[in-house]
Design a protein around this motif. Sequence first.
Motif, short mmCIF file in Angstrom:
data_model
loop_
_atom_site.label_atom_id
_atom_site.label_comp_id
_atom_site.label_asym_id
_atom_site.label_seq_id
_atom_site.Cartn_x
_atom_site.Cartn_y
_atom_site.Cartn_z
N TRP A 322 0.71 -1.09 -0.12
CA TRP A 322 0.12 -0.07 -0.12
C TRP A 322 0.92 1.36 0.09
O TRP A 322 0.82 2.14 -0.87
N ASP A 352 -2.71 -4.98 -1.63
CA ASP A 352 -3.71 -3.97 -1.17
C ASP A 352 -4.54 -3.69 -2.04
O ASP A 352 -4.84 -4.30 -3.23
N ASP A 353 -5.28 -2.57 -1.76
CA ASP A 353 -6.59 -2.00 -2.64
C ASP A 353 -5.94 -1.77 -4.30
O ASP A 353 -4.82 -1.42 -4.26
N TRP A 400 -6.47 -7.64 -0.15
CA TRP A 400 -7.28 -6.89 0.43
C TRP A 400 -8.65 -7.07 0.14
O TRP A 400 -8.74 -7.10 -1.05
N ARG A 432 -15.05 8.71 2.51
CA ARG A 432 -14.11 8.11 1.38
C ARG A 432 -14.65 7.80 0.26
O ARG A 432 -14.57 6.68 -0.67
N LYS A 465 -6.54 -9.26 4.27
CA LYS A 465 -6.82 -7.89 5.05
C LYS A 465 -8.12 -7.34 5.05
O LYS A 465 -8.67 -6.93 3.83
N ASP A 467 -10.91 -4.76 5.37
CA ASP A 467 -10.97 -3.30 5.63
C ASP A 467 -12.38 -2.88 5.83
O ASP A 467 -13.29 -3.46 5.17
N ASN A 469 -13.72 1.36 5.40
CA ASN A 469 -13.07 2.68 5.58
C ASN A 469 -14.39 3.68 5.69
O ASN A 469 -14.35 4.85 5.51
N CYS A 515 -9.12 -4.55 9.72
CA CYS A 515 -8.54 -3.33 9.45
C CYS A 515 -9.73 -2.50 9.33
O CYS A 515 -10.91 -2.79 8.77
N GLY A 517 -9.71 1.40 8.09
CA GLY A 517 -8.97 2.54 7.85
C GLY A 517 -7.79 2.95 9.04
O GLY A 517 -7.83 3.90 9.59
N GLY A 518 -7.18 1.71 9.33
CA GLY A 518 -6.27 1.71 10.53
C GLY A 518 -7.00 1.14 11.57
O GLY A 518 -8.04 0.03 11.52
N TRP A 534 -5.00 -4.06 12.41
CA TRP A 534 -4.11 -2.98 11.88
C TRP A 534 -4.28 -1.91 12.88
O TRP A 534 -5.26 -1.07 12.72
N ASP A 537 -3.22 3.54 10.45
CA ASP A 537 -2.51 3.86 8.88
C ASP A 537 -1.21 4.91 9.03
O ASP A 537 -0.49 4.87 8.37
C1 GLA Z 1 -7.67 1.98 4.37
C2 GLA Z 1 -6.42 0.86 5.36
C3 GLA Z 1 -4.95 1.06 4.54
C4 GLA Z 1 -5.10 0.59 3.18
C5 GLA Z 1 -6.10 1.67 2.31
C6 GLA Z 1 -6.47 1.07 1.09
O1 GLA Z 1 -7.09 3.38 4.63
O2 GLA Z 1 -6.12 1.29 6.51
O3 GLA Z 1 -4.12 0.36 5.12
O4 GLA Z 1 -5.70 -0.64 2.89
O5 GLA Z 1 -7.41 1.52 3.00
O6 GLA Z 1 -7.45 1.87 0.31
#
Ligand code: GLA
Length: 722
Positions: A322, A352-353, A400, A432, A465, A467, A469, A515, A517-518, A534, A537
């Motif tokens: 990421w 990741d994303d 992810w 987001r 992972k 996530d 957000n 996770c 967004g952290g 996680w 971030d």
């Molecule tokens: C969130 C996660 C990051 C990363 C981004 C990807 O912010 O916390 O670690 O994976 O998304 O978009």
Amino acid sequence: MLMKRLISITIAAISLMASFGASGEEISITTDNTKLTLWKGDDGLLTVRGYGLKRDTLNSYGGSDEQVQQFLFYPTYGDGFLGDSALQVTHADGDIATRLEVQDVKVVQDKKDKNIITTEILMKDPAQDFYVTIYLRAYQNEDVIQIWTKIENKEKGGVTLHKFASASVMNFSPSYWLTHFTGSWANEANMTEEKLTRGKKEIYSNLGSRAHRMATPMFLVSLLGPSNEDSAYMIGGTLMWPGSFSMRFDIDSTRGLRMTMGGDNRSDGYYLDKGESLETPKSLWVFSDKGKNGISQKFHKWGRKYSMRNPKKPRPVLLNNWEATGMGFDENRLVGLFEDAKGTGVDIFLLDDGWFGGKYVRNADNSSLGDWKVAEGKLPSGLGYLCKEAKARGMEFGIWLEPEMVSPKSELFEAHPEWALRSANRNYVLGRNQLVLDLTNPEVKKYVWKIFEDTLRPNPIKYVKWDANCCIYQPVSDFQPKNKKGNVDFEYNKSLLDIMKKFSKEFPDTAAMLCSGGGGRVDYASLQNFESFWASDNTDPMSRVFIQWGFGHFYPSNSMSAHVTHMGGRPMKFCADVAMSGALGFDLDISKVSPEDKEYIKKTIELYKKEIRPITSAGDYYRLKSPYEHAQSAVMFVNKGKGVVFVYQTRDDENDQTVKLKGLDPDKTYTIKEVGFYADGQKSEIKGDGQAFKGRELMENGIVVPTKKACGSSIILLSEKK
Ligand code: GLA
């Protein structure tokens, strides 16, 4: 010792001050060291007498029958209780009052696990066919008491629950100091301590999903004075719930502290139809006379035994892309990253994303969530190919996912706008650029589950992972019937936990990171299905020292993923030393690091796997020096005659370089050895390095660790001499 004795006497003296008016019988919930004392009056009311150490006479307070109402254990609204109720109901016939009287008490010994004893208290409203069972599960060795309720509606019609907390515990001490953990994105788990005064303080979330973004559901209360690490009388609490929550601290007219915890926040009314029941989230309570460290160790021990996925499996070393690439990658670039990581000791490459999309390709955060097909333009050979290429270079492959979410710019949303939680006749409120899917709708739940099936079944993917957000800004469901519109927030999270559980069961060989967004979602119900979370971030080690310090109060280090990145531009050694006190990983483009850094990464992974991880994963955790109070901070782990100490310098300061160790046997001898030097041939500046000392000396006098300048750090191994 004298201090302890005085505290005991104070507590005992307070307890003698009062007695209850009503006669009845005691119901005590005990663990090895603690006791929560309840009282079932002859009038059927269930009150609290105190919560503390078993060996102290428990404090209680009381008076006339009228006052007794103020000490209800699960206080209900409208029948004499004047404070902050745990349960508030509008009954089917419009009655807004509730009274609960004990009907039956059962004590159940767990058949498989001697450590667990559950007390079930069945209560009923004498005026309504309305029942509440309170469950109090005592984990003997860990001194954890888990409390939750089941609310049953057997009335002739539906009832509305305005409040439905999981537990409401009281303590009666002369003063209370609350520590809570709040923050925001990239700034999680900031620790604040404040003295509570008369009135109510609430730590809460209304966010629905990504619900812990601004406050983590965990608290500490120190009795009699501000907290400390080793000797304060303290209560720690947390809620096993990924959703909105409320933790209320009310010093009321009784002068007792009422602590109420639940997942019932933001419900403008949870509607429970005739014949339906609701189980509230499990709350966890710990009492300790050994300060914050005492509380943390109990939560860690309990978490590792009962509420983490594969607690004993070593956490793999990840390489995430990421920070290195964002969404700007293609197949060749990824294979290049695998190639660079070959031979470093990385176990899993985590993509990741940005790997998915159909009509809209995910190149930025404004599209494609919901369309979980491989973006063919970026990855023409598919995920199976990437798994193979990673494997050929000695790594597994992970991915992810953000399964609960949908982008308005996606095929999914175009086909099913009604699947998103949103206010259809108003402007959407996005987070987001996305919305949250309505998991309360079984069709949507099925769709979300299929994402896992379709992504993980055809490919040997060994890591996910997961996530999330976006918060639920508009908790409006098209699916829910009119009378259940207010149930969305709670039902969403129940469904989410079902999917998490199913994932964990159906894909036992795929490890997972929680996770949001952290660290926007960290709780022990979710963590049952994840190897780690996680924490943030924000991977600048200077910030991570604080963030990991905060979460470490409740969660063991092997549950906290911590990656080495370029964020903050800190020296590689400082980054790695901070990450190694959690579950180590990397998020950088290895082709761009210097040959020295690459060599150092390799050595670090080896050291971590061989020497450090076995101690941090299973050891007892001690906070030695707080970064909130010192320029030099330190934590340590002790496991079976071995120990590891991490020392971090967050500001320049040549003074204050002594680190006093904890958790050692004072009479045993330990060799201390600094490890983890950046370059070969570097020597330790610690006086006594390589030598042996008595545990007493290391704990009383400490070691001088000259980290001195901001970003200085040291790792010291200890081994007991036989
Ligand atoms: C969130 C996660 C990051 C990363 C981004 C990807 O912010 O916390 O670690 O994976 O998304 O978009």
